[in-house]
Design a protein around this motif. Structure first.
Motif, PDB file in Angstrom:
ATOM      1  N   VAL A 284       0.835  -1.200   0.000  1.00  0.00           N
ATOM      2  CA  VAL A 284       0.000   0.000   0.000  1.00  0.00           C
ATOM      3  C   VAL A 284       0.873   1.254   0.000  1.00  0.00           C
ATOM      4  O   VAL A 284       0.598   2.215  -0.729  1.00  0.00           O
ATOM      5  N   LYS A 285       1.932   1.245   0.787  1.00  0.00           N
ATOM      6  CA  LYS A 285       2.834   2.402   0.849  1.00  0.00           C
ATOM      7  C   LYS A 285       3.445   2.687  -0.513  1.00  0.00           C
ATOM      8  O   LYS A 285       3.495   3.843  -0.963  1.00  0.00           O
ATOM      9  N   GLU A 286       3.908   1.636  -1.186  1.00  0.00           N
ATOM     10  CA  GLU A 286       4.517   1.828  -2.502  1.00  0.00           C
ATOM     11  C   GLU A 286       3.493   2.319  -3.523  1.00  0.00           C
ATOM     12  O   GLU A 286       3.807   3.167  -4.373  1.00  0.00           O
ATOM     13  N   LEU A 287       2.263   1.806  -3.434  1.00  0.00           N
ATOM     14  CA  LEU A 287       1.210   2.238  -4.347  1.00  0.00           C
ATOM     15  C   LEU A 287       0.896   3.713  -4.151  1.00  0.00           C
ATOM     16  O   LEU A 287       0.765   4.472  -5.129  1.00  0.00           O
TER      17      LEU A 287
ATOM     18  N   GLN B  25      -8.194 -17.281  -7.344  1.00  0.00           N
ATOM     19  CA  GLN B  25      -7.580 -18.225  -8.275  1.00  0.00           C
ATOM     20  C   GLN B  25      -6.393 -17.602  -9.003  1.00  0.00           C
ATOM     21  O   GLN B  25      -5.389 -18.275  -9.270  1.00  0.00           O
ATOM     22  N   HIS B  26      -6.484 -16.318  -9.300  1.00  0.00           N
ATOM     23  CA  HIS B  26      -5.401 -15.634 -10.002  1.00  0.00           C
ATOM     24  C   HIS B  26      -4.228 -15.345  -9.064  1.00  0.00           C
ATOM     25  O   HIS B  26      -3.077 -15.378  -9.488  1.00  0.00           O
ATOM     26  N   VAL B  27      -4.536 -15.082  -7.811  1.00  0.00           N
ATOM     27  CA  VAL B  27      -3.477 -14.875  -6.830  1.00  0.00           C
ATOM     28  C   VAL B  27      -2.711 -16.173  -6.604  1.00  0.00           C
ATOM     29  O   VAL B  27      -1.478 -16.201  -6.600  1.00  0.00           O
ATOM     30  N   ARG B  28      -3.451 -17.259  -6.432  1.00  0.00           N
ATOM     31  CA  ARG B  28      -2.803 -18.558  -6.215  1.00  0.00           C
ATOM     32  C   ARG B  28      -2.036 -19.019  -7.443  1.00  0.00           C
ATOM     33  O   ARG B  28      -1.035 -19.731  -7.334  1.00  0.00           O
ATOM     34  N   GLY B  29      -2.490 -18.598  -8.629  1.00  0.00           N
ATOM     35  CA  GLY B  29      -1.797 -18.962  -9.860  1.00  0.00           C
ATOM     36  C   GLY B  29      -0.637 -18.049 -10.197  1.00  0.00           C
ATOM     37  O   GLY B  29       0.089 -18.308 -11.167  1.00  0.00           O
ATOM     38  N   GLY B  30      -0.475 -16.982  -9.420  1.00  0.00           N
ATOM     39  CA  GLY B  30       0.643 -16.071  -9.642  1.00  0.00           C
ATOM     40  C   GLY B  30       0.435 -15.066 -10.750  1.00  0.00           C
ATOM     41  O   GLY B  30       1.361 -14.328 -11.105  1.00  0.00           O
ATOM     42  N   THR B  31      -0.778 -14.987 -11.292  1.00  0.00           N
ATOM     43  CA  THR B  31      -1.030 -14.047 -12.381  1.00  0.00           C
ATOM     44  C   THR B  31      -1.490 -12.678 -11.893  1.00  0.00           C
ATOM     45  O   THR B  31      -1.534 -11.723 -12.667  1.00  0.00           O
ATOM     46  N   LEU B  32      -1.861 -12.581 -10.616  1.00  0.00           N
ATOM     47  CA  LEU B  32      -2.144 -11.301  -9.986  1.00  0.00           C
ATOM     48  C   LEU B  32      -1.395 -11.237  -8.651  1.00  0.00           C
ATOM     49  O   LEU B  32      -1.221 -12.264  -7.988  1.00  0.00           O
ATOM     50  N   VAL B  33      -0.990 -10.048  -8.269  1.00  0.00           N
ATOM     51  CA  VAL B  33      -0.243  -9.845  -7.023  1.00  0.00           C
ATOM     52  C   VAL B  33      -1.169  -9.239  -5.973  1.00  0.00           C
ATOM     53  O   VAL B  33      -1.740  -8.163  -6.202  1.00  0.00           O
ATOM     54  N   PRO B  34      -1.349  -9.888  -4.826  1.00  0.00           N
ATOM     55  CA  PRO B  34      -2.175  -9.309  -3.758  1.00  0.00           C
ATOM     56  C   PRO B  34      -1.397  -8.240  -2.997  1.00  0.00           C
ATOM     57  O   PRO B  34      -0.241  -8.447  -2.630  1.00  0.00           O
ATOM     58  N   ILE B  35      -2.049  -7.102  -2.773  1.00  0.00           N
ATOM     59  CA  ILE B  35      -1.415  -6.010  -2.032  1.00  0.00           C
ATOM     60  C   ILE B  35      -1.976  -5.928  -0.617  1.00  0.00           C
ATOM     61  O   ILE B  35      -1.219  -5.857   0.357  1.00  0.00           O
TER      62      ILE B  35
END
Length: 342
Positions: free
Chosen positions: A158-161, A230-240
């Motif tokens: 969040v800080k970097e964003l 599903q996208h987070v677990r697959g590595g295609t999206l990054v959780p912030i």
């Protein structure tokens, strides 16, 4: 037309989910563990089937959670519980039908953050008053939103964003499932509290928004956790970060936005059960007790968890106070964002 963020499924997928959960059709007495009605209770409420109006289509989260609770109530009371899906206008069509129903406890309403906290400020012509026309029973579930980004973006916290947004005003685009949806307003609340400039890109539903996020055509999104998982677990999206006050049991390693530098931030897609205003207090008490009992049942908890929902229960008084605070909070966010729906 607004599309709420709490309908993730469609078509064949919806039917498969409902069949898998055993929740199709009217809900008669089932094998789910519940206290059977005693002989002395036979003369008390209820003495006929109960209808739960769901203001969204079959197969979405609101519908599935209502069916799970309804299945337990059917077993508890020994009466059928019928789900009546009345979709449209961001939940307002179903809300109007429920508000006009007889106040006798036989018609309930599965409301959401949209129907009872957002829509009154978003829609120019509301067909019901979400506070005056309903008697709150209890919240039943919370579904966190998850702030996610494409791996190609340079921020991971969040800080970097926030730092990137302040250094590049107006260059970050955030996607949503539609103008005025809880996903959209989660982003607007973030903008206001972080004091940054981001551009909102509305889509017709969560799925096309996620598709463009995966393609790096938009930068971030405050998506419903089950949809993004599903996208987070697959590595295609990054959780912030997650948008709830506490960390999600499904992603305990991901911090909340509040603990990441915006302590006043909290945005949750919540679901709650209501009766029409004027329903007798003894019936309200009976329904609250039965629903709270359902929400403590291990089978119910397991089914809720499978939908990415966190079980939540409370007294009608507590729920009423929560709705008032949510109504006030989201009215300010909607006004600041300029969002509106005719």
């Amino acid at each position: 037309m607004q599309k709420q963020a709490n309908t993730f499924f469609s078509g064949r997928a919806r039917r498969s989910i409902l069949r898998a959960l055993g929740l199709t059709g009217a809900l008669a007495f089932t094998g789910m563990t519940a206290t059977a009605p005693s002989a002395s209770a036979a003369q008390a409420f209820p003495q006929k089937p109960i209808t739960i109006i769901v203001p969204f289509s079959a197969g979405g989260t609101t519908d599935i959670l209502a069916r799970i609770v309804g299945q337990y109530l059917a077993a508890k009371f020994g009466q059928s519980v019928v789900i009546d899906n009345r979709a449209g206008a961001g939940g307002n069509i179903g809300g109007q039908a429920a508000a006009r129903a007889a106040a006798d406890g036989y018609t309930l309403f599965m409301g959401t953050v949209g129907t009872h906290a957002i829509n009154a400020s978003l829609y120019r012509n509301m067909p019901f008053d979400p506070i005056k026309d309903f008697a709150p029973l209890t919240r039943v579930a919370l579904v966190p939103n998850l702030l996610v980004t494409n791996p190609a973006q340079p921020y991971r916290t969040v800080k970097e964003l926030i730092e990137y947004a302040k250094a590049n005003p107006g260059k970050i685009n955030f996607a949503s499932s539609g103008n005025g949806s809880s996903i959209h307003l989660s982003g607007e609340l973030f903008k206001q509290l972080a004091e940054i400039d981001m551009q909102h890109v509305p889509y017709r539903g969560s799925a096309p928004a996620v598709t463009d996020l995966l393609g790096n055509q938009v930068d971030i999104m405050f998506d419903n956790l089950p949809s993004a998982m599903q996208h987070v677990r697959g590595g295609t999206l990054v959780p912030i970060a997650v948008t709830t006050a506490e960390r999600s049991p499904e992603l305990p390693e991901i911090p909340t936005i509040a603990e990441s530098g915006l302590p006043r931030y909290e945005a949750t897609s919540w679901f709650g059960m209501f009766a029409p205003a004027g329903t007798p207090a003894d019936i309200i008490g009976t329904l609250n007790t039965a629903i709270v009992e359902a929400l403590k049942n291990p089978e119910v908890i397991e089914k809720f968890t499978a939908q990415g929902a966190q079980v939540y229960s409370e007294t009608p008084e507590s729920f009423a106070k929560f709705i008032a605070s949510e109504h006030e909070k989201w009215a300010g966010v909607v006004q600041a964002s300029g969002a509106s729906v005719d």
